[in-house]
Motif scaffolding. Sequence first.
Motif, PDB file in Angstrom:
ATOM      1  N   SER A 166       0.840  -1.203   0.000  1.00 51.14           N
ATOM      2  CA  SER A 166       0.000   0.000   0.000  1.00 51.14           C
ATOM      3  C   SER A 166       0.871   1.248   0.000  1.00 51.14           C
ATOM      4  N   ASN A 167       1.940   1.210   0.774  1.00 53.47           N
ATOM      5  CA  ASN A 167       2.868   2.343   0.828  1.00 53.47           C
ATOM      6  C   ASN A 167       3.591   2.512  -0.514  1.00 53.47           C
ATOM      7  N   TYR A 168       3.899   1.407  -1.185  1.00 48.00           N
ATOM      8  CA  TYR A 168       4.554   1.460  -2.492  1.00 48.00           C
ATOM      9  C   TYR A 168       3.628   2.078  -3.541  1.00 48.00           C
ATOM     10  N   MET A 169       2.365   1.663  -3.503  1.00 53.40           N
ATOM     11  CA  MET A 169       1.392   2.248  -4.433  1.00 53.40           C
ATOM     12  C   MET A 169       1.257   3.738  -4.172  1.00 53.40           C
ATOM     13  N   LYS A 170       1.301   4.130  -2.924  1.00 53.79           N
ATOM     14  CA  LYS A 170       1.244   5.545  -2.570  1.00 53.79           C
ATOM     15  C   LYS A 170       2.436   6.294  -3.174  1.00 53.79           C
ATOM     16  N   ALA A 171       3.609   5.663  -3.134  1.00 52.10           N
ATOM     17  CA  ALA A 171       4.813   6.284  -3.694  1.00 52.10           C
ATOM     18  C   ALA A 171       4.700   6.426  -5.219  1.00 52.10           C
ATOM     19  N   LEU A 172       4.137   5.421  -5.887  1.00 57.10           N
ATOM     20  CA  LEU A 172       3.949   5.501  -7.337  1.00 57.10           C
ATOM     21  C   LEU A 172       3.032   6.662  -7.699  1.00 57.10           C
ATOM     22  N   LEU A 173       1.969   6.837  -6.951  1.00 57.59           N
ATOM     23  CA  LEU A 173       1.044   7.943  -7.206  1.00 57.59           C
ATOM     24  C   LEU A 173       1.708   9.288  -6.905  1.00 57.59           C
ATOM     25  N   ASN A 174       2.508   9.329  -5.848  1.00 62.48           N
ATOM     26  CA  ASN A 174       3.228  10.571  -5.523  1.00 62.48           C
ATOM     27  C   ASN A 174       4.109  11.024  -6.682  1.00 62.48           C
ATOM     28  N   ALA A 175       4.677  10.037  -7.384  1.00 63.48           N
ATOM     29  CA  ALA A 175       5.623  10.353  -8.460  1.00 63.48           C
ATOM     30  C   ALA A 175       4.971  11.150  -9.589  1.00 63.48           C
TER      31      ALA A 175
END
Length: 642
Positions: A338-347
């Motif tokens: 979930s945190n990784y998906m959050k990072a992808l969206l942040n990008a």
Amino acid sequence: MNYLLSGFLSLSIFVSLPAISKEKNQKMYPVSSISPALLKDAFAVCRCYEHEFELIDYGKAVEKVHIVITILEENGNEYSELYLPYDKSTCIKSISGQSYNAAGLPDDKLKNSAINDLNYNSAGIIFDDIRLKQAQIIPVNYPYTIEYQYEIEHDGLINYPEWRPIEDYRISIEHSLYRIIWPENMKIRYRELNIPEGTRKEKQEEGKYIFEWNIDSIPAVREEAMSPRLYTLMPRVILGPTNFTYGGSSGNMSSWKEFGIWIDGLNKGLDQLPDTRKAEIKNMIGEVKDTVLVVQSLYKYMQKRTRYVGIQLGLGGFQPFPSETVDLLGYGDCKALSNYMKALLNAVGIPSVYVIAGAGSNPGVTMDDFPTISQSNHAILCVLMQNDSIWLECTDQTNPCGYMGTFTGGHKVVTINSDGGKLVYVPKLPVSKNIQKRTANIKISPDGSMQGTSKTIYTGYEYENISGELTKSPKEQEKDILGRLSIAGLVVSKFGYTEKQGEIPEVEERLDFASSMSVSKTGIRLFVPLNMLSQQVQVPTKTEDRKFPFIQRFASVEKDSTCFYLPEGYQTETIPKEKLVKTEFGEYHVQLVSQDNKMIYQRELKILEGTWPKEKYQSLVDFYALVVSFDKSKLVLKQKQP
């Protein structure tokens, strides 16, 4: 952390009594002294359960437990096994055990060599800081009695043990006591549920508070179909910290807002990606401006690049691995993904919110004003839109983007940001979206054989009943089809599946099939089962003197339209009448429409969600019995006479 005696105690259970040491011929816990009321419906009887939990400060505590259980028959053997999980924050100081025969005479002592130290793996968890002490004594003859005592020290606390005197079916309670002790300068929280008046006693001495709950003589209960979770119906005391210290981190749990601040602090700085990955993501998205399309694209990207691996390392599994680590390794648990998906969206500049949730059998937040870690066991992500939100389950590599399903659908969860935790609901699909719609054409031959085709569309929660077929081999799919359809002599010549993903996903199943046995022939008559493809075969178990209410957790609809082509030279002799039934549990409608040489069978079964009092259970059984009966209806065809 949970400590359990197999099947009986799924909570921390630890009262200080002297180590087990009995005279050889001293009788302890003879079976003859058990009240007949406690033997009724019981596989086992808890003779004594005494649990003391003493807080030293916000991060340290000592637990001591004494448990005595009489096993009445083989079905109760699971209660004789002792499990004690532990990690770096816990130290098991001592374990002792003793068995007794039916007369109460000492039998065997628990030997150190019989205490196993094992790796602890559960619920798909692979990497884990937790280990397990396991022990069991099983005498030869029934009934027998097992006694255990143990002591555990904690150095790091984020949850306090609950008291659930009865936590399983078919075990009665002779005596159960829970005691908590804490310094005057500390604050703790407790919540009593289904507790009889006069159960709790309080006192204050030597600078400490002492609360004690005591219950005796609780009869065993039988499991009842469709009943709520047992712990919601039985006496229960929930305890929790205000301030806590765990894994070198301190926090506050006086409210979900405060607890959310602690979780947000754990996650700070962990949602960063390597510059090369950021560049790749931005290049992949390009000039796409539609936020929904971008989220869908990145979600599929995340699913292709990662897989779920259960991890419980450091801080008890509350803190996710850094996104850079997930990006490198290609796997993570629910928090990390979930945190990784959050990072992808942040990008690409799309904000999202990390969410802690209850999933599966964990119903999520049930106490708005009483935070505990037991009200969550999962992490998901939420993308906040201007008019709506996109919820993302990040642990499933085939899950449609935005679909939460029955795993978390309808659960109250905690969104996490710098302002703390906030309670919201994960959307739950209404009955109108959970549909199994089937159309079929079946040609009946004069010899009683038949050939047919069908198209079935599964949407919403009904999608979950068929989506597993999408990843199976054709051989496995065919085996499942033959097992699912109640058609005698069924032969499937062709089949296929088409998926349509989305927040309300859909799978279409197409079948070509035949049978020489499903239609019975007697003389000049053919007996044709009308509901070959969607027959309801189960009726909820009847319960005499039901004790509990009952629940239907999810609503759904089955719609069937089957066109039977009648064989040449035959005419209808007996046509089942139309049936329409409407109840508070569901609705059922079936009718037959004649068109030339065709007979069209139409059926709709709607199941409604809800909770009803026990007094209405027989009406529910009657409703399902009616459905089963009419689903067995047959069309009778008679050969025309010259």
